[in-house]
Design an enzyme around this catalytic site. Structure first.
Site, PDB file in Angstrom:
ATOM      1  N   VAL A 269      17.167 -42.660 -80.580  1.00 36.69           N
ATOM      2  CA  VAL A 269      18.032 -41.483 -80.466  1.00 36.69           C
ATOM      3  C   VAL A 269      19.090 -41.496 -81.564  1.00 36.69           C
ATOM      4  CG1 VAL A 269      19.691 -40.264 -79.020  1.00 36.69           C
ATOM      5  CG2 VAL A 269      17.617 -41.204 -77.995  1.00 36.69           C
ATOM      6  N   ASP A 270      19.653 -42.664 -81.844  1.00 40.60           N
ATOM      7  CA  ASP A 270      20.605 -42.770 -82.951  1.00 40.60           C
ATOM      8  C   ASP A 270      19.945 -42.409 -84.275  1.00 40.60           C
ATOM      9  OD1 ASP A 270      22.905 -43.484 -81.580  1.00 40.60           O
ATOM     10  OD2 ASP A 270      22.509 -45.626 -81.708  1.00 40.60           O
ATOM     11  N   ILE A 271      18.740 -42.907 -84.489  1.00 42.97           N
ATOM     12  CA  ILE A 271      18.026 -42.617 -85.736  1.00 42.97           C
ATOM     13  C   ILE A 271      17.748 -41.124 -85.861  1.00 42.97           C
ATOM     14  CG2 ILE A 271      15.878 -42.996 -87.023  1.00 42.97           C
ATOM     15  CD1 ILE A 271      17.762 -45.403 -87.025  1.00 42.97           C
TER      16      ILE A 271
END
Length: 395
Positions: A168-170
């Site tokens: 999700v961060d990526i």
């Protein structure tokens, strides 16, 4: 040849993963990215490990190349004034402070656009700056659960599982880089910047793609399918006599060819398996038939055979096999850089391949405040004032 974003100045007030990943993409493309931390270094990933190389965190190294670093104490008015001066000279400002922090410091978009109307201002938060969850902290693991990603990852036996990377961060970093570049392109026409409000939850839900569409169209809640595909069969992992491999058959023609190679031509025309829709319904029965035959040879034997006949397939590589793979090496997805503390470090290369404005690896992931003085000099601070700022712990 200059990078594609040469001349674009980015003021990066982010830390950990989503924001730094976004700004590394921009830096790889040639933007001048100034990474801002508190004095001593406040990006938490500097301390995340092991592993460390000569005291430098592998986690920090993975998202911070091609940047310059300065340290500024944002809790002081003098520190905030430095940010305002830098924002006046910047094309982009990006931060991932919790909702309300930048407003409290008078560093929000409404204040900074008065200083620089052309500024593209990107905020990354867990839940966005509107809605009932706007003040809640957001973390990749929690968002994977809330977004539904974990409900479809794993098996009934394993229970819900997170993705092995903080995906999700990526994804949020990628979406943010796209949004920033879109705003910069629009600025060419309008002459004005704008605010970008990015949310981890939004990006996670936006990435559900066909799984979300299946639910919205049918009303059926998707279940955990492990490595199976909800809409295509056979499209999963299968056991051979020495390990598991992936077979990803995308149409009926490929399925017929697969059956021929497995000496199972009779099932290719069976009503239960002749069409993809029928195979989805009879997934388990087909899997058992295929695996019984696949266990007569090794994974490498099958991959060699299937590849010769254009059947999509592949191994499940461990990291050591990934980074010794000839294709990964040919595509320069492993690079080396010299670091003043860590020495020679190996990093993941950029997947962006441009024919003229090639991605360059010019700056090592910086030490905290490594470039503070040179950056301050660019916005008019002389040596005497810089020393005063140091003595007062503002930089």
């Amino acid at each position: 040849m200059n990078g594609a974003l040469e001349g674009i100045k980015v003021l990066d007030l982010t830390r950990v993963l989503a924001g730094p990943y976004c700004t590394m993409i921009l830096a790889d493309l040639g933007a001048d990215v100034i990474k801002v931390e508190a004095p001593g270094g406040s990006d938490e990933t500097r301390g995340w490990g092991p592993p460390f190389q000569n005291g430098v965190s592998a986690y920090y190294l993975c998202t911070n190349r091609n940047k310059r670093s300065m340290t500024v104490n944002l809790k002081t008015e003098e520190g905030r004034e430095i940010i305002r001066k830098l924002a006046h000279e910047s094309d982009v400002l990006i931060h991932n402070f919790k909702t309300g922090s930048m407003e409290k410091w008078l560093l929000d978009y409404e204040h900074l656009k008065e200083i620089n109307p052309k500024l593209v201002y990107c905020s990354i938060t867990g839940f966005g700056e509107t809605g009932p969850y706007k003040n809640l902290p957001g973390y990749d693991f929690i968002i994977q659960g809330m977004s539904g990603i974990m409900s479809i990852t794993g098996t009934e036996q394993s229970g819900p599982l997170k993705i092995g990377v903080a995906m999700v961060d990526i994804l949020t970093g990628l979406y943010s880089a796209v949004a920033i570049q879109a705003a910069l392109l629009e600025r060419v026409q309008s002459g004005f910047g704008q605010k970008i409000d990015m949310s981890l939850l939004d990006c996670a839900v936006g990435s559900l793609a066909n799984v979300a569409s299946n639910y919205l169209i049918s009303g059926n809640v998707p279940q955990k399918l492990g490595n199976d595909h909800p809409n295509i069969v056979p499209y999963s992992t299968f056991r051979t006599n020495d390990g598991e491999m992936i077979i990803a058959v995308g149409n009926d023609r490929q399925f017929s060819s697969l059956c021929e190679l497995l000496d199972l031509t009779e099932i290719a025309q069976h009503e239960k398996f002749k069409t993809n829709a029928a195979r989805v319904v009879n997934r388990q029965e087909l899997t058992e038939i295929l695996e019984e035959r696949l266990q007569t040879k090794t994974m490498d034997d099958w991959i060699e055979l299937f590849s010769k006949h254009n059947i999509p397939c592949g191994p499940i590589n461990s990291m050591d096999r990934v980074f010794t793979n000839e294709q990964i090496e040919a595509r320069q997805m492993k690079v080396e850089m010299n670091h003043p503390q860590a020495g020679k470090v190996r990093l993941v290369g950029s997947p962006i391949k441009l024919s003229r404005t090639k991605v360059k690896m010019e700056r090592h992931p910086p030490l905290p405040g490594e470039h503070t003085e040179e950056i301050l000099q660019l916005v008019g601070y002389d040596g005497k004032i810089i020393n005063q700022l140091k003595n007062n712990h503002i930089i």
